[in-house]
Structures are given as structure tokens and as C-alpha cells.
Design an enzyme around this catalytic site. Structure first.
Site, mmCIF file in Angstrom:
data_model
loop_
_atom_site.group_PDB
_atom_site.id
_atom_site.type_symbol
_atom_site.label_atom_id
_atom_site.label_comp_id
_atom_site.label_asym_id
_atom_site.label_seq_id
_atom_site.Cartn_x
_atom_site.Cartn_y
_atom_site.Cartn_z
ATOM 1 C CB SER A 178 -80.860 -119.460 17.668
ATOM 2 O OG SER A 178 -81.449 -118.494 18.508
ATOM 3 C CE1 TYR A 191 -75.725 -118.127 19.610
ATOM 4 C CE2 TYR A 191 -77.849 -117.016 19.416
ATOM 5 C CZ TYR A 191 -77.111 -118.150 19.705
ATOM 6 O OH TYR A 191 -77.760 -119.303 20.086
HETATM 7 P P1 NAD Z 1 -73.558 -125.141 25.910
HETATM 8 O O1 NAD Z 1 -72.618 -124.095 26.361
HETATM 9 O O2 NAD Z 1 -73.895 -126.237 26.855
HETATM 10 O O3 NAD Z 1 -73.032 -125.840 24.587
HETATM 11 C C1 NAD Z 1 -72.191 -125.233 23.656
HETATM 12 C C2 NAD Z 1 -70.916 -126.048 23.573
HETATM 13 O O4 NAD Z 1 -70.148 -125.589 22.479
HETATM 14 C C3 NAD Z 1 -70.013 -125.896 24.790
HETATM 15 O O5 NAD Z 1 -70.245 -126.911 25.719
HETATM 16 C C4 NAD Z 1 -68.606 -125.939 24.233
HETATM 17 O O6 NAD Z 1 -67.893 -127.082 24.611
HETATM 18 C C5 NAD Z 1 -68.820 -125.955 22.729
HETATM 19 N N1 NAD Z 1 -67.922 -124.994 22.102
HETATM 20 C C6 NAD Z 1 -68.006 -123.639 22.106
HETATM 21 N N2 NAD Z 1 -66.958 -123.106 21.454
HETATM 22 C C7 NAD Z 1 -66.206 -124.152 21.010
HETATM 23 C C8 NAD Z 1 -64.992 -124.270 20.275
HETATM 24 N N3 NAD Z 1 -64.327 -123.196 19.830
HETATM 25 N N4 NAD Z 1 -64.509 -125.519 20.036
HETATM 26 C C9 NAD Z 1 -65.145 -126.616 20.483
HETATM 27 N N5 NAD Z 1 -66.309 -126.567 21.164
HETATM 28 C C10 NAD Z 1 -66.816 -125.354 21.429
HETATM 29 O O7 NAD Z 1 -74.873 -124.375 25.426
HETATM 30 P P2 NAD Z 1 -76.223 -124.819 24.659
HETATM 31 O O8 NAD Z 1 -77.206 -123.803 25.002
HETATM 32 O O9 NAD Z 1 -76.508 -126.247 24.869
HETATM 33 O O10 NAD Z 1 -75.830 -124.581 23.142
HETATM 34 C C11 NAD Z 1 -75.970 -125.567 22.142
HETATM 35 C C12 NAD Z 1 -76.512 -124.940 20.881
HETATM 36 O O11 NAD Z 1 -77.850 -124.495 21.104
HETATM 37 C C13 NAD Z 1 -75.739 -123.729 20.374
HETATM 38 O O12 NAD Z 1 -75.623 -123.810 18.973
HETATM 39 C C14 NAD Z 1 -76.644 -122.564 20.726
HETATM 40 O O13 NAD Z 1 -76.471 -121.470 19.870
HETATM 41 C C15 NAD Z 1 -77.994 -123.207 20.542
HETATM 42 N N6 NAD Z 1 -79.083 -122.479 21.182
HETATM 43 C C16 NAD Z 1 -79.176 -122.415 22.529
HETATM 44 C C17 NAD Z 1 -80.219 -121.704 23.108
HETATM 45 C C18 NAD Z 1 -80.379 -121.615 24.605
HETATM 46 O O14 NAD Z 1 -81.256 -120.850 25.054
HETATM 47 N N7 NAD Z 1 -79.616 -122.343 25.383
HETATM 48 C C19 NAD Z 1 -81.153 -121.064 22.302
HETATM 49 C C20 NAD Z 1 -81.030 -121.128 20.912
HETATM 50 C C21 NAD Z 1 -79.982 -121.859 20.366
#
Ligand code: NAD
Ligand code: MG
Length: 283
Positions: A178, A191
Site C-alpha cells: 500500500s 495496517y
Molecule cells: P477487499 O475487501 O475487496 O479485499 C480484501 C479481501 O480480503 C476480502 O474480500 C476478504 O475476503 C479477504 N480477507 C480479509 N480477511 C480475511 C481472512 N481472515 N481470511 C480470508 N480472507 C480474508 O478490499 P481491497 O481494497 O480489494 O483489498 C485488497 C488489497 O489491496 C489489500 O491487501 C489492501 O490492503 C490493498 N490495498 C487497498 C487499497 C484501497 O484503497 N482499496 C489501498 C492500498 C492497498
């Protein structure tokens, strides 16, 4: 992300992953004009958090490039089934696996299920995560600390351990950090710390596996419109407005980087991160 007002949550469980099918507007999963060119033909990908958001988008792009996909998710069955349908529409197979990645035994079983079905794994995408914004340091309880670290970084070790014996020369691992790893985040101290750990994990593993010709890279997204955001913040109308492009990104703008890192086009790149964040310069 950091300028948003953090949600108050007396009970942390309320902030666990949200559902994509309930989002308005719906995130863009893949550009209509994204044309696959067989970059991942015959490959098998294992994607954690592949039900929704960035992981779902990566899964669909991989399928359009010719890969079969296994996705792991916590409990969002409806999202996972929709993702499976999207992958099947691309003419590829999808295995959905529900369970808690905090549990090492589950991680081993999930990898085994994927291997039993597809007989191989070529691409590992570590992507699942949670975040719990807090306005004050003292509000980061030990319960929250455990939840964040045990979800966001421990499974990188569990899953990698289970997948590594199956990987061969030319196969790849892609990790999801991130922008907060690089510039910090006042509301997401725990985080951001896990996301920093993912950068160090990636660099270390890349060096370790270079001789085996297995490449390890990562993506460091900025503000991307996904269920994680809706589940974390009260006010999302300004989400992403504080970067040079003055907007949030769509999953469809992130996933092509995973395709690049997964395929042969990136054959001389390992231990690196691609920053997809609307123009924020980070080192
Ligand atoms: P999202 O909520 O769609 O995806 C995260 C997924 O992680 C969830 O769908 C969930 O099923 C899974 N998850 C969480 N805890 C879990 C557990 N204990 N066991 C199994 N599965 C689990 O959100 P996203 O934004 O697509 O996130 C994906 C990645 O992108 C993450 O690593 C997040 O940190 C990173 N990220 C997102 C952003 C943003 O702005 N959306 C920014 C920087 C980084
Ligand atoms: Mg989800």
C-alpha cells in the site's frame, strides 16, 4: 485514504470485510476494451482475497489472459460466486475457497485443494487484508493489533510455505502492499506497519528465490474504490481526492500491473513494487 474520517467501532468485528455487491457505484472490474493476448495461457493462479475489489479484478484479468484461478475469501459467498461466474464467462475455471487465512491449517488445506483440482500452481497473489482506522494511538487495542497482523502478514508466510514446493522456474509471486507503507498513515498505524512488512518480505523472498528463477514482486496501491474502503470509512465522497489526479482509482486500473508482474514481460524484474496511486511520488 487518510483524509477520511475514521469510523467509530466499539466492536471490531463490524469492520471486517464488506460486500462488493452492496457498493454504489459498483467498482469497475475490467475495462470493456481490455483485450487479452494469452499472456497467462495454461497458467494456474492462487489469489487470496479474490472475491472482491482488487483481488477480484486480478482474477478476471488473469482469466482473460488464459489462466485458471483459485480464490480464497473469508465469508462473502455471493461476491465469490459472482467472481466465479465472471471467470467462467472468460472461458476459464474458478475454484472458490472460503475460510480464515489466520489459520495456518486452513492455508495448507486451501493450497492443497487448488493443487488437487488444477494439478499445479504458477502464480501466487497474496492480497487479503483488513484495516481498522483509529484517530488515536491508544485506541489500537491488542485485539485489533493481533487481528491486523495475523490477517495481513502471517498468511503471507503460511501460504507461501505451502505454495513454494509447487512452484517451478518461471513462476511468480505477487504481493499487495500500500502507499501507506511508503509514506505512513496517521489513522492506520498498525495496517501501514503490516504493509511495510510486506515490502520487506517481498524484497527478502525475491533475493532468496532468484536463483530458482522464481520472481517475487508487489503492487502498492493508493486509494482504490473497493469494499475495504466502504467497510472502513464513514465518509467516502472525498476518497482519493487528495492525490495529484484528484480521484480514487478503479480495480480495473490496478489489475493490469499484476498481469505484467505475473507474465514473462517482467522477466528481468524481481523484488520491486509498482505504485498505482494517482501520482503520489513515493520512494
Ligand atoms: P477487499 O475487501 O475487496 O479485499 C480484501 C479481501 O480480503 C476480502 O474480500 C476478504 O475476503 C479477504 N480477507 C480479509 N480477511 C480475511 C481472512 N481472515 N481470511 C480470508 N480472507 C480474508 O478490499 P481491497 O481494497 O480489494 O483489498 C485488497 C488489497 O489491496 C489489500 O491487501 C489492501 O490492503 C490493498 N490495498 C487497498 C487499497 C484501497 O484503497 N482499496 C489501498 C492500498 C492497498
Ligand atoms: Mg470481499
Amino acid at each position: 485514504m487518510e483524509k477520511e474520517k475514521p469510523k467509530k467501532f466499539p466492536e471490531q468485528k463490524q469492520n471486517l470485510p464488506g460486500d462488493e455487491h452492496k457498493m454504489h457505484p459498483q467498482p469497475e472490474i475490467i475495462r470493456e476494451n481490455y483485450t487479452g493476448s494469452g499472456k497467462l495461457l495454461g497458467k494456474v493462479a492462487f489469489i487470496t482475497g479474490g472475491d472482491s475489489g482488487i483481488g477480484r479484478s486480478v482474477a478476471v484479468h488473469f482469466a482473460r489472459e488464459g489462466a485458471d484461478v483459485a480464490i480464497v475469501y473469508l465469508n462473502e459467498d455471493k461476491d465469490a460466486l459472482e467472481t466465479k461466474e465472471l471467470i467462467e464467462k472468460e472461458g476459464q475455471q474458478c475454484l472458490i475457497i472460503s475460510g480464515d487465512l489466520k489459520d495456518e491449517k486452513f492455508c495448507k488445506e486451501a493450497v492443497k485443494k487448488c493443487h488437487t483440482k488444477f494439478k499445479k500452481i504458477n502464480i501466487l497473489v497474496n492480497n487479503a487484508a483488513v484495516q481498522f482506522p483509529q484517530g488515536e494511538f491508544k485506541k489500537i487495542t491488542s485485539k485489533q493489533l493481533h487481528e491486523t497482523f495475523e490477517t495481513n502478514i502471517y498468511p503471507y508466510f503460511y501460504i507461501t510455505n505451502a505454495v513454494l514446493p509447487l512452484l517451478q522456474e518461471g513462476d511468480t509471486i505477487i504481493n499487495t502492499s500500500s502507499v501507506t507503507a511508503y509514506r505512513g498513515s496517521e489513522h492506520l498505524v498498525d495496517y501501514a506497519s503490516t504493509k511495510g512488512a510486506i515490502v520487506s518480505f517481498t524484497r527478502s523472498l525475491a533475493t532468496m528465490l532468484a536463483k530458482k528463477k522464481i520472481r517475487v514482486n508487489g503492487v502498492a496501491p493508493g486509494p482504490i474504490w473497493t469494499p475495504l474502503i466502504v467497510a472502513s470509512f464513514d465518509k467516502v465522497s472525498d476518497f482519493g481526492k487528495d492525490n495529484p489526479m484528484e480521484r480514487a482509482g478503479q480495480p480495473s486500473e490496478v489489475a493490469p500491473a499484476y498481469v505484467f508482474l505475473a507474465c514473462e514481460d517482467s522477466s528481468y524484474i524481481t523484488g520491486q513494487f509498482i505504485h498505482i496511486n494517482g501520482g503520489e511520488i513515493v520512494a
